[in-house]
Design an enzyme around this catalytic site. Structure first.
Site, PDB file in Angstrom:
ATOM      1  N   ASP A  10      -2.358   6.150  -3.628  1.00 37.19           N
ATOM      2  CA  ASP A  10      -1.368   5.609  -2.803  1.00 37.19           C
ATOM      3  C   ASP A  10      -0.733   4.639  -3.768  1.00 37.19           C
ATOM      4  OD1 ASP A  10      -3.495   3.814  -2.664  1.00 37.19           O
ATOM      5  OD2 ASP A  10      -2.768   3.228  -0.489  1.00 37.19           O
ATOM      6  N   ASP A  12      -5.926   2.103  -3.629  1.00 43.59           N
ATOM      7  CA  ASP A  12      -7.190   1.961  -3.120  1.00 43.59           C
ATOM      8  C   ASP A  12      -7.644   3.210  -2.173  1.00 43.59           C
ATOM      9  OD1 ASP A  12      -5.433   1.573  -1.079  1.00 43.59           O
ATOM     10  OD2 ASP A  12      -6.125  -0.233  -0.498  1.00 43.59           O
ATOM     11  N   ASP A  49      -1.144   1.414  -4.137  1.00 43.76           N
ATOM     12  CA  ASP A  49      -1.931   0.210  -4.711  1.00 43.76           C
ATOM     13  C   ASP A  49      -3.429   0.930  -5.175  1.00 43.76           C
ATOM     14  OD1 ASP A  49      -2.754   0.663  -1.972  1.00 43.76           O
ATOM     15  OD2 ASP A  49      -3.535  -1.666  -2.078  1.00 43.76           O
ATOM     16  N   SER A 106       0.792  -1.212   0.037  1.00 41.77           N
ATOM     17  CA  SER A 106       0.029   0.001   0.048  1.00 41.77           C
ATOM     18  C   SER A 106       0.694   1.300  -0.042  1.00 41.77           C
ATOM     19  CB  SER A 106      -0.929  -0.004   1.292  1.00 41.77           C
ATOM     20  OG  SER A 106      -1.895   1.036   1.415  1.00 41.77           O
TER      21      SER A 106
END
Length: 447
Positions: free
Chosen positions: A242, A246, A244, A101
């Site tokens: 960010d 999400d 990833d 992340s």
């Protein structure tokens, strides 16, 4: 019972230290076995972000899954929500995202999704952990039953089309100059392309991943670069994802950061007016600002609070029937469209409101004045500082001082050895003092 591998968001840690090729292979074997039901060929999709270590983990997972007879569909660099969506749309038994992340490149992680696209329950994760520490030889498939691996080439277009379909066909971003910061992460191709297809003038930063620069001075946890670019280019809005993708945050045309609480306020009011809220309220965590709660009350909307973590927000949404929820950090979940946080879809929903209202982002996205909020972390080397009687007394005293004026939230981190102490109140000096007293007590207990 404490878990050996899984934390609050999958398995996460330093690559090639906690997250080794051996661990990844055993995750693949154990998860593959845990989700084998029926006589059909079992399949898993695997996506990843742009960390150097993601290659190692990807191929180790492939070895693990295929060794227990599961076919693997490789997506390459793709956002976490795309993996969740493709798990469902490709009728797979399991989805895997390789990412840590917003963490630096040295870390990595493995997130798992069930066939419904939702993150796994604690019970399923515990079953996988038990299988990971079992007899590896007993897990292996017979030679003719080994799985196959195949790379899927059109997943970027599939995800872009899915994200665009969350908007009405009459919505366009024409006339908007948008700076998109992809954090040198998983969305570095799909996010700029999707915005361009919707008519925006797109300026890109954080789109040159080299394996080592994910989240480095860019992205939703480092919005300064985006704010500078927005002012330099005189853009209408900035969007920061960010690693990833999400989560996301907004930067307005003046270069001011708009967090997830303000975004939820914007969406809640707009969806209420359009009759799109499944229930009169939204779900957020204990970390969301008291100002959001008061603002929603003024709209006749409830704020359901959960423990920190988007999985807990999603669980409450499913349990109570809400279709909007999220976190102050920028994880926003729209259950009408997705089973997890989706930074690109969240950005689309905000930009649609901006276009509908026809006012600058600084006006549209400032719905309330946040209460003064203080968050401090206290690192500890072991034990349970919160069980110390002196810490308990400090917490009780600080809570009593804030009674009627604000609130205090103390929790251990799920990803690192720190105690997080958050306080908020209408009086900054009062909350500073309350948080300071608790942090001092925790530090003494942890010494």
């Amino acid at each position: 019972m404490a878990r050996k591998y899984f934390g609050t968001d999958g398995i996460r840690g330093k690559a090639n230290s906690k997250i080794t090729a051996d661990v990844a292979m055993r995750v693949g074997q154990a998860a593959g076995l845990a989700f084998q039901r029926g006589e059909h060929r079992h399949r898993v999709v695997i996506g990843k972000d742009t960390r150097l270590s993601s290659y190692m983990i990807e191929y180790a997972l492939v070895a693990g899954f295929t060794s227990v007879g599961v076919d693997v569909l490789l997506l390459g660099p793709m956002p976490t929500p795309a993996v969740a969506m493709l798990t469902r749309s490709m009728r797979c038994d399991l989805g895997v995202m390789i990412s840590a992340s917003h963490n630096p490149y040295e870390d990595n992680g493995i997130k798992l999704f069930g066939p419904d696209g939702y993150k796994l329950s604690d019970e399923v994760e515990a079953r996988i952990e038990a299988l990971m520490d079992g007899d590896a030889a007993a897990m292996l498939a017979r030679s003719p039953d080994l799985g196959r691996a195949k790379r899927i080439d059109d997943v970027q277009a599939r995800y872009i089309e899915y994200a665009k379909r969350t908007l009405s066909r009459d919505v366009t971003f024409e006339g908007l100059r948008v700076v998109i910061d992809c954090a040198n992460g998983a969305a570095y191709k799909v996010a700029p392309e999707a915005l361009w297809e919707l008519g925006a003038e797109v300026i890109k930063i954080g789109v040159e991943p080299n394996g080592l620069n994910i989240n480095q001075d860019v992205g939703s946890t480092a919005p300064e670069a985006l704010a500078r670019k927005v002012r330099e280019m005189r853009a209408d809005v900035g969007i920061a994802l960010d690693g990833d993708a999400d989560r996301m945050i907004i930067v307005d045309e003046k270069g001011h950061v708009v967090d997830g609480d303000q975004v939820m306020a914007v969406i809640a009011e707009s969806w209420r007016d359009d009759g799109r809220l499944a229930k009169p309220g939204i779900v957020a965590t204990v970390m969301s600002n008291l100002g959001l709660e008061r603002y929603l009350e003024g709209l006749g909307l409830a704020l359901e609070r959960t423990a920190v973590g988007d999985r807990y927000v999603i669980e409450r949404m499913r349990e109570k029937g809400y279709n909007v929820g999220g976190e102050q950090s920028g994880h926003i979940i729209f259950s009408d469209y997705s089973t997890t946080g989706d930074g690109l879809v969240s950005a689309f929903q905000v930009l649609a409101v901006v276009q509908k209202i026809g006012r600058p982002v600084s006006e549209v996205c400032h719905r309330f004045d946040p209460y003064p909020q203080v968050l401090r972390n206290v690192r500890f080397n072991g034990g349970k500082p919160l069980d110390n009687p002196l810490v308990a007394k400090a917490i009780a005293d600080a809570t009593a001082r804030l009674e009627g004026h604000g609130r205090l939230v103390i929790r251990p981190s799920g990803t690192e050895p720190v105690i997080r102490v958050m306080g908020e109140a209408d009086d900054k000096a009062l909350v500073d003092a309350a948080v300071g007293e608790v942090c001092d007590a925790v530090a003494r207990a942890a010494a």
